[in-house]
Design a protein around this motif. Structure first.
Motif, PDB file in Angstrom:
ATOM      1  N   ALA A 185       1.770   9.531   3.340  1.00 35.24           N
ATOM      2  CA  ALA A 185       2.068   8.192   3.199  1.00 35.24           C
ATOM      3  C   ALA A 185       2.159   7.354   4.562  1.00 35.24           C
ATOM      4  O   ALA A 185       1.708   6.256   4.469  1.00 35.24           O
ATOM      5  N   ASP A 186       2.547   8.245   5.583  1.00 38.44           N
ATOM      6  CA  ASP A 186       2.452   7.375   6.990  1.00 38.44           C
ATOM      7  C   ASP A 186       1.177   7.052   7.440  1.00 38.44           C
ATOM      8  O   ASP A 186       0.858   6.163   7.953  1.00 38.44           O
ATOM      9  N   LEU A 187       0.454   8.019   7.092  1.00 40.01           N
ATOM     10  CA  LEU A 187      -1.151   7.844   7.457  1.00 40.01           C
ATOM     11  C   LEU A 187      -1.845   6.642   6.769  1.00 40.01           C
ATOM     12  O   LEU A 187      -2.721   6.030   7.362  1.00 40.01           O
ATOM     13  N   LEU A 188      -1.087   6.461   5.636  1.00 42.75           N
ATOM     14  CA  LEU A 188      -1.933   5.418   4.649  1.00 42.75           C
ATOM     15  C   LEU A 188      -1.449   4.024   5.042  1.00 42.75           C
ATOM     16  O   LEU A 188      -1.930   2.905   4.913  1.00 42.75           O
ATOM     17  N   LYS A 189       0.058   3.906   5.386  1.00 45.40           N
ATOM     18  CA  LYS A 189       0.707   2.764   5.608  1.00 45.40           C
ATOM     19  C   LYS A 189       0.213   1.682   6.439  1.00 45.40           C
ATOM     20  O   LYS A 189      -0.254   1.939   7.505  1.00 45.40           O
ATOM     21  N   ASP A 190      -0.177   0.558   5.824  1.00 43.43           N
ATOM     22  CA  ASP A 190      -0.541  -0.419   6.665  1.00 43.43           C
ATOM     23  C   ASP A 190      -2.117  -0.412   6.966  1.00 43.43           C
ATOM     24  O   ASP A 190      -2.527  -1.230   8.045  1.00 43.43           O
ATOM     25  N   ARG A 191      -2.571   0.452   6.242  1.00 42.05           N
ATOM     26  CA  ARG A 191      -4.051   0.524   6.619  1.00 42.05           C
ATOM     27  C   ARG A 191      -4.995   0.415   5.499  1.00 42.05           C
ATOM     28  O   ARG A 191      -4.337   0.662   4.502  1.00 42.05           O
ATOM     29  N   VAL A 192      -6.191   0.206   5.855  1.00 43.67           N
ATOM     30  CA  VAL A 192      -7.152   0.105   4.263  1.00 43.67           C
ATOM     31  C   VAL A 192      -7.922   1.652   4.412  1.00 43.67           C
ATOM     32  O   VAL A 192      -8.702   1.881   5.481  1.00 43.67           O
ATOM     33  N   SER A 193      -7.671   2.276   3.464  1.00 46.10           N
ATOM     34  CA  SER A 193      -8.375   3.643   3.491  1.00 46.10           C
ATOM     35  C   SER A 193      -9.087   4.028   1.886  1.00 46.10           C
ATOM     36  O   SER A 193      -8.905   3.390   1.229  1.00 46.10           O
ATOM     37  N   LEU A 194     -10.167   4.834   2.393  1.00 44.48           N
ATOM     38  CA  LEU A 194     -10.903   5.239   1.284  1.00 44.48           C
ATOM     39  C   LEU A 194     -10.914   6.761   1.286  1.00 44.48           C
ATOM     40  O   LEU A 194     -11.135   7.484   2.273  1.00 44.48           O
ATOM     41  N   LEU A 195     -10.526   7.494   0.265  1.00 46.27           N
ATOM     42  CA  LEU A 195     -10.387   9.022  -0.151  1.00 46.27           C
ATOM     43  C   LEU A 195     -11.901   9.290  -0.762  1.00 46.27           C
ATOM     44  O   LEU A 195     -12.268   8.851  -1.620  1.00 46.27           O
ATOM     45  N   ILE A 196     -12.202  10.285  -0.001  1.00 43.46           N
ATOM     46  CA  ILE A 196     -13.694  10.899  -0.677  1.00 43.46           C
ATOM     47  C   ILE A 196     -13.586  12.376  -0.347  1.00 43.46           C
ATOM     48  O   ILE A 196     -13.007  12.984   0.280  1.00 43.46           O
TER      49      ILE A 196
END
Ligand code: GDP
Ligand code: MG
Ligand code: ZN
Length: 331
Positions: A185-196
């Protein structure tokens, strides 16, 4: 970040800008100020000169024209795709002969390669290739090893430790036990991410773990192949309650990065940078050349064999493609 908050512009016809949250077969879902519009592409955009398989992809900022703003959901038409800050692309299916770019997502901060410790087992070379594409397109690359509740073979651990030693972030998670959830959750917070990652590794399960409100469909892993069924059918972008956006993607297995010349591949292997200074030839491809610093590092155990193998395999694939396309069409 606020990429989903578009804006309206005054004019004779109402013009709106927003972000594509889903795109399939000419139909788009576009978030404009928190409202989801269903939009069609105009013919001229579909047939445009751009070779990209997908003209407007998840994460694209777009201008749309309102057609039926009072419908449920409101309807519009795609007018323009605004310039991208970056993208993640691979070659579309082999049967297209490597001519066609498939943009997986635009305007992102990081790509999260998800692998599972088992069921299915990690795919050799997949992470290496994905990280090459991330380096190439200026996107951060992160690794998530899911199903950490299952026993991890020692040789696998050595492999992931090597990615850590190169400076990549590696996070172990379990959607089953919740391990690593807060860190993810911390890694994703406030960022735009793509899970692949391949189907079945637990991408949708992990998103449900960090954002229970999403309630994404989770597939069963079939006993025979250990692979999941494709329950996520198109890439979709979700806002995170704590800030940031995350895209869940359907399982992909192969990854041939787009727009990399064979001779440049080595520059996207950061662990080769130092040893290749000892190569006799400045243009050494670390294959058949004599006096090669990279091969020497492999012989001394400083670069693992699988890492060189991943490089040579990608190099071979890109050379084969360049050959097929002929010199003028090389990226
Ligand atoms: N043991 C274990 N199983 C998991 C874990 N995460 C997901 N699964 C299972 O793996 C299967 C595929 O999950 P799914 O989220 O659909 O994978 P996706 O295809 O990558 O989205 C489902 O049966 C999940 O219940 C985990 O951390 N541990
Ligand atoms: Mg899924
Ligand atoms: Zn060399």
């Amino acid at each position: 970040m606020g990429i989903i908050t578009g804006g309206t512009r005054q004019g004779h016809e109402p013009e709106l800008t927003g972000v594509v949250i889903r795109s399939s077969a000419g139909h788009l879902l576009v978030a404009v100020d928190g409202t989801i519009w269903r939009c069609q592409m105009r013919g001229r955009l579909k047939r445009g000169k751009r070779q990209s398989q997908t003209v407007a992809v998840v994460g694209d900022r777009v201008r749309i024209g309102a057609q039926d703003p009072h419908a449920e959901p409101p309807r519009g038409v795609l007018e323009e795709v605004l310039p991208r800050t970056n993208r993640i692309s691979r070659m579309a299916a082999r049967r297209t002969g490597g001519h066609v770019e498939q943009v997986l997502m635009a305007n992102l901060d990081q790509v999260v390669a998800v692998q599972s410790i088992a069921e299915p087992r990690p795919q050799t070379g997949f992470v290496d290739r994905l990280l090459v594409a991330a380096e190439r397109f200026g996107v951060a690359g992160v690794l998530v090893l899911n199903k950490a509740d299952l026993p991890e073979p020692a040789d696998q651990k050595t492999m992931w430790d090597y990615f850590v030693s190169m400076g990549y972030k590696v996070l172990r998670t379990s959607a089953e036990t919740g391990q690593g959830g807060p860190q993810l959750a911390d890694l994703l917070k406030d960022r735009v991410s793509l899970l692949i990652g391949a189907s079945g590794v637990g991408k949708s399960s992990l998103l449900n773990l960090v954002e229970p409100g999403l309630r994404l469909r989770v597939g069963e892993v079939t006993g025979k192949t250990g692979l999941g069924r494709h329950t996520t059918t198109s890439t979709e972008l979700f806002p995170l309650a704590g800030g940031g956006f995350i895209a869940d993607s359907p399982g992909i297995r192969g990854f041939d990065p787009w727009a990399i010349a064979p001779r440049d591949v080595r520059d996207y292997f950061p662990d080769f940078a130092e040893p290749q200074q000892a190569c006799r030839f400045r243009t050494c491809l670390h294959r058949d050349e004599p006096v090669c610093g990279v091969k020497e590092a492999v012989a001394k155990g400083r670069i693992p064999r699988w890492r060189l193998a991943a490089y040579l395999s990608l190099l071979g694939d890109l050379e084969e493609r360049a050959e097929r396309l002929g010199p003028r069409k090389r990226p």
